[in-house]
Design a protein around this motif. Structure first.
Motif, PDB file in Angstrom:
ATOM      1  N   SER A   1      14.550   0.976 -10.388  1.00 47.31           N
ATOM      2  CA  SER A   1      14.214   0.566 -11.711  1.00 47.31           C
ATOM      3  C   SER A   1      13.305   1.656 -12.175  1.00 47.31           C
ATOM      4  N   LEU A   2      12.515   2.184 -11.207  1.00 44.07           N
ATOM      5  CA  LEU A   2      11.485   3.295 -11.607  1.00 44.07           C
ATOM      6  C   LEU A   2      12.152   4.593 -11.755  1.00 44.07           C
ATOM      7  N   ARG A   3      13.235   4.789 -11.151  1.00 45.57           N
ATOM      8  CA  ARG A   3      13.892   5.588 -11.179  1.00 45.57           C
ATOM      9  C   ARG A   3      13.396   7.050 -10.462  1.00 45.57           C
ATOM     10  N   LEU A   4      12.759   6.551  -9.416  1.00 41.16           N
ATOM     11  CA  LEU A   4      11.884   7.387  -8.396  1.00 41.16           C
ATOM     12  C   LEU A   4      12.701   7.558  -7.047  1.00 41.16           C
ATOM     13  N   PRO A   5      12.511   8.938  -6.464  1.00 39.30           N
ATOM     14  CA  PRO A   5      13.014   9.007  -5.149  1.00 39.30           C
ATOM     15  C   PRO A   5      12.281   8.308  -3.878  1.00 39.30           C
ATOM     16  N   ILE A   6      11.721   7.188  -4.013  1.00 39.01           N
ATOM     17  CA  ILE A   6      11.475   6.353  -2.876  1.00 39.01           C
ATOM     18  C   ILE A   6      12.476   5.473  -2.370  1.00 39.01           C
ATOM     19  N   PHE A   7      12.579   6.032  -1.122  1.00 42.13           N
ATOM     20  CA  PHE A   7      13.689   5.291  -0.020  1.00 42.13           C
ATOM     21  C   PHE A   7      12.986   4.362   0.824  1.00 42.13           C
ATOM     22  N   VAL A   8      13.850   3.234   1.017  1.00 42.71           N
ATOM     23  CA  VAL A   8      13.289   1.887   1.560  1.00 42.71           C
ATOM     24  C   VAL A   8      14.352   1.632   2.368  1.00 42.71           C
TER      25      VAL A   8
ATOM     26  N   TRP B   1       0.900  -1.112   0.045  1.00 37.87           N
ATOM     27  CA  TRP B   1      -0.073   0.194  -0.042  1.00 37.87           C
ATOM     28  C   TRP B   1       0.855   1.239   0.066  1.00 37.87           C
ATOM     29  N   GLY B   2       1.879   1.219   0.927  1.00 38.97           N
ATOM     30  CA  GLY B   2       2.886   2.175   1.090  1.00 38.97           C
ATOM     31  C   GLY B   2       3.527   2.565  -0.319  1.00 38.97           C
ATOM     32  N   PHE B   3       4.113   1.796  -1.076  1.00 39.88           N
ATOM     33  CA  PHE B   3       4.875   1.915  -2.032  1.00 39.88           C
ATOM     34  C   PHE B   3       3.940   2.305  -3.231  1.00 39.88           C
ATOM     35  N   ASN B   4       3.017   1.726  -3.077  1.00 37.24           N
ATOM     36  CA  ASN B   4       2.059   2.273  -4.305  1.00 37.24           C
ATOM     37  C   ASN B   4       1.633   3.704  -4.161  1.00 37.24           C
ATOM     38  N   TYR B   5       1.456   4.055  -2.920  1.00 40.28           N
ATOM     39  CA  TYR B   5       1.105   5.345  -2.624  1.00 40.28           C
ATOM     40  C   TYR B   5       2.224   6.316  -3.119  1.00 40.28           C
ATOM     41  N   PHE B   6       3.600   5.721  -2.676  1.00 43.76           N
ATOM     42  CA  PHE B   6       4.653   6.870  -2.939  1.00 43.76           C
ATOM     43  C   PHE B   6       4.921   6.782  -4.525  1.00 43.76           C
ATOM     44  N   GLN B   7       4.696   5.681  -5.012  1.00 44.29           N
ATOM     45  CA  GLN B   7       4.967   5.685  -6.644  1.00 44.29           C
ATOM     46  C   GLN B   7       3.796   6.461  -7.252  1.00 44.29           C
ATOM     47  N   LYS B   8       2.662   6.574  -6.809  1.00 45.03           N
ATOM     48  CA  LYS B   8       1.788   7.580  -7.653  1.00 45.03           C
ATOM     49  C   LYS B   8       2.151   9.136  -7.093  1.00 45.03           C
ATOM     50  N   GLN B   9       2.669   9.172  -5.884  1.00 41.06           N
ATOM     51  CA  GLN B   9       3.105  10.448  -5.453  1.00 41.06           C
ATOM     52  C   GLN B   9       4.533  11.077  -6.099  1.00 41.06           C
ATOM     53  N   LYS B  10       5.122   9.855  -6.534  1.00 42.60           N
ATOM     54  CA  LYS B  10       6.504   9.865  -7.263  1.00 42.60           C
ATOM     55  C   LYS B  10       7.504  10.546  -6.063  1.00 42.60           C
ATOM     56  N   SER B  11       7.510  10.139  -4.940  1.00 41.87           N
ATOM     57  CA  SER B  11       8.370  10.432  -3.821  1.00 41.87           C
ATOM     58  C   SER B  11       7.903   9.743  -2.313  1.00 41.87           C
TER      59      SER B  11
END
Ligand code: NAP
Length: 238
Positions: free
Chosen positions: A165-172, A114-124
């Motif tokens: 791989s998405l090249r998005l600033p989503i940190f894990v 849920w969190g990753f999909n939220y951040f992917q939509k938000q792009k961060s």
């Protein structure tokens, strides 16, 4: 104002992290099953917390509650999954193993996705989960605990690879504590047991540095290196 959600903020590491985030200007959504403890925490700092009580093993409700909470917060920058369970299970009682899998695997995955999909939509965004040093090897005393923590470590690595791989600033960030002085620290022969305050402080530093992996306290990194090197024929006799 930055917005965060902590899954499992009723006690222990999650509660202490909620206090630190509030002190650092975050608006924090705090969750857990024990609503009275969430309300107690909310009273301690007016305006800093929004509560939402649910069981992460209830897959559908968890998502509904997270969607509601995010609307109440008006956004989300940081999601911390601290909820977890684990028991010594020498008898291999399947009820204990199933509960551990329901919470540490199914409940965890539901919220991480849920969190990753939220951040992917938000792009961060920043996803943090408290796994454990226990996830590095198996355990005859608590087989499902170590195995589910191993799953979390692997799953978080997969999400980190996905964000790259998405090249998005989503940190894990994968937080791997050794022993911290909470109800979760069970069993004989515990050592280097950290206070909750010290552990949470180090976790907050790791979050600020957007670390991929952090051992808590830091010296557990050396134990991690050693544990991973022990050959199977020796480990099996330990
Ligand atoms: N303490 C240690 O030595 C240690 C070491 C390595 C890793 N960890 C990990 O650190 C994390 C936090 O544990 P802790 O040490 O802070 O222990 P804790 O004080 O017992 O906290 C556990 C948290 O998980 C929540 N939780 C448990 N089952 C849940 C469920 N079904 N639904 C929603 N929330 C649930 C609890 O909230 P409610 O009961 O209110 O639902 C509580 O807030 C865990 O993932 C644990 O595996 C701890």
């Amino acid at each position: 104002m930055k917005k965060a959600i902590i899954i499992g903020a009723t006690s222990g590491i999650g509660k202490e992290l909620a206090i630190i985030l509030a002190e650092n200007g975050y608006l924090v959504g705090i969750t857990g099953r024990r609503n009275e403890l969430l309300e107690d925490l909310k009273k301690k700092r007016t305006g800093a917390f929004i509560t939402s009580s649910f069981d992460i093993a209830d897959i559908k409700t968890a998502i509904e509650k997270l969607n509601e909470l995010t609307i109440q917060l008006n956004g989300l920058d940081l999601l911390i999954i601290s909820s977890g369970t684990g028991d010594i299970n020498e008898e291999l009682n399947f009820e204990i193993e199933k509960r551990t899998i329901d919470i540490n695997v199914s409940g965890f995955t539901n919220i991480a996705d849920w969190g990753f999909n939220y951040f992917q939509k938000q792009k961060s965004g920043h996803l943090v989960a408290i796994s454990s040093l226990a996830g590095l090897r198996g355990s005859r005393h608590a087989p499902s605990y170590n195995a589910t923590k191993s799953y979390q470590i692997n799953y978080l690595e997969g999400l980190r690879q996905k964000s790259a791989s998405l090249r998005l600033p989503i940190f894990v960030t994968d937080i791997r504590p050794g022993f911290v002085d909470t109800n979760m620290a069970k069993g004989e022969g515990l050592f280097w047991v950290s206070t909750v305050e010290k552990a949470a402080k180090q976790i907050f530093t790791a979050i600020k540095k957007r670390k991929n992996v952090a051992y808590i306290t830091k010296r557990w990194r050396f134990i991690a290196i050693i544990i991973k090197q022990i050959p199977g024929f020796i480990y099996n006799r330990m």
